[in-house]
Write an enzyme that holds these catalytic residues in place. Sequence first.
Site, PDB file in Angstrom:
ATOM      1  N   GLU A 291       0.850  -1.195   0.000  1.00  0.00           N
ATOM      2  CA  GLU A 291       0.000   0.000   0.000  1.00  0.00           C
ATOM      3  C   GLU A 291       0.887   1.246   0.000  1.00  0.00           C
ATOM      4  OE1 GLU A 291      -3.368   1.959   3.011  1.00  0.00           O
ATOM      5  OE2 GLU A 291      -1.770   0.669   3.801  1.00  0.00           O
ATOM      6  N   LYS A 352      -9.793   0.556  -1.702  1.00  0.00           N
ATOM      7  CA  LYS A 352     -10.069   0.235  -0.306  1.00  0.00           C
ATOM      8  C   LYS A 352     -11.507   0.590   0.048  1.00  0.00           C
ATOM      9  CE  LYS A 352      -8.130   0.874   4.336  1.00  0.00           C
ATOM     10  NZ  LYS A 352      -7.088   1.561   5.137  1.00  0.00           N
ATOM     11  N   CYS A 403      -4.518  -2.983   4.284  1.00  0.00           N
ATOM     12  CA  CYS A 403      -4.189  -2.538   5.641  1.00  0.00           C
ATOM     13  C   CYS A 403      -5.220  -2.987   6.673  1.00  0.00           C
ATOM     14  CB  CYS A 403      -4.006  -1.020   5.641  1.00  0.00           C
ATOM     15  SG  CYS A 403      -3.018  -0.420   7.054  1.00  0.00           S
TER      16      CYS A 403
END
Length: 546
Positions: A291, A352, A403
């Site tokens: 990321e 995301k 994440c």
Amino acid sequence: MSVTQERSAAAPEPPAPEARPGRLARAVAKVRAGLPRTGLAALAGLLLALAFPPYDLWPLSLLGVVELSLLTRGRTVRQAAWTGFAFGFPFFLMLLSWLRVVGWDATVGLSVVEALFMLLLGAGLALTSRLPAWPLWAACLWVTQEWARDRLPLGGFPWGRLAFANTATPYTPLAAIGGAPLVTFAVALSGALLAWAALRLRGPRRAPRAAALAGLGAVAALLAGYLVPVPTKADDTVKVAIVQGNVPNPGMDFLGRPMMVLNNHASATERLAADIKAGKVERPDVVIWPENSSDLDPFSDPLAYERIDGAVKTVGVPTLVGTLVDGPDAQHVQNEGIVWDPKTGPGASYTKQHPVPFGEYVPFRAQLMKVITRLQRVARDFWPGDHNGVMQLGPARIGDVICFEVAYDEIVRDTVDSGARVLVVQTNNATYAKTGQPEQQLAMSRLRAVEHGRAVLIAATSGISAVIAPDGTVEQRTRELTPAELSATVPLRDGTTVADRIGPAPEWALALGGLLACGAGLLVSLRRRRSGGTPAAGESLDEVVP
């Protein structure tokens, strides 16, 4: 004067009634009386935090459940609610201490919010402690509490689930049947049964045989995981290389000057290509960047596009690139993983879905920016994606999560349900380097591997990057704040676990069981109050806990 008058005159006056203590004095007395219990609750919360990474003293997760069960049993709802909060606040304060990088005010604020759910847990434990088979309902309530925290407020914050302290323990294989909620339930059931056993060994109603049976039940819940098969057989394999390019400075300003993070990852990929050409390492089928491995939008910055494209062409295989892309308008940005082909360039992408409140977007921005100027650092809100991260990366059909998304059951499960054969966690923990947060996230990834029977590949900018087998074994991992490349051959699996097939049903059933038990406990309390009854002997723990 009459005889009656004489007697009245001679009779002593009755003593004046003692003055009743004032409201403040009574409140102070209650606080003093509750201080030992509050102190024990706080200590138990700190011990529970030690069960989680980076300490990994997982048996303390059982002790935390035991202590909270003992401290709340037989208490009033108000007393137990305070005990739950006194337990939860120091627990989260220590568990989330990595947030101090942002500010201790943020750490304290989030800890208070999360501890409010423990407050409700404490109240629920007190209500259900008057029911038959209360250890069962106590275990259900732990799942209920986590179910609520995982969703509320602002999409929830799942850190601190009992399951995440037990990602490499005898309880872990249970994740393949019922996911993280079943692991939490088993841990809580063991702890509650041990608390019940302790009660049967103290006080006037001693029952050693019953205590032994409860202890055996706790051990049975502990060992049940060994009966669960964890499938690892591969239908196919893929050779992967994970690039950890590192960052200029850990902390809030990890990006440094523009292009620095991108150059780190591009240069590391070019070194990998040179090693392949020299025969030092085998050519991978795919390469994975983390990321934010590109700190600039390659679609609006020609230099960033050229740097990424050049590195991918050099290594010559499809590469998953993490980057920020301008959003649908000037006020938003998108956190994406992009499949970059050496011949055709950028292709499929995943955005995301669950941006982090106050870290990647600011709720109530107009109002809060006036009083919390630090929020101005979040210049643009992240725009959430609308689909899962299943993409074709070379020969592998991957399920990409970004994440903190690895902490959310439904996001990871959705990728497997949609055909992901291997899970990829692209993450940037540079803000929290050397704080314990990367270890906590690694533990979550280990549980996901077992839960879904998939290898998990973690690509982090500054660490911890890792290769995790479908049984949760960490086969390779990097050190933090160190440039590194990992190479591995990992299984691609098509089979699904029981947890995949039944989905969230165990969590909903256990959480509902906890709520229904609270309702039953409330009815029992109301009936006793109306009938003028008192708690049965031995219900209060004043003999066991001061």
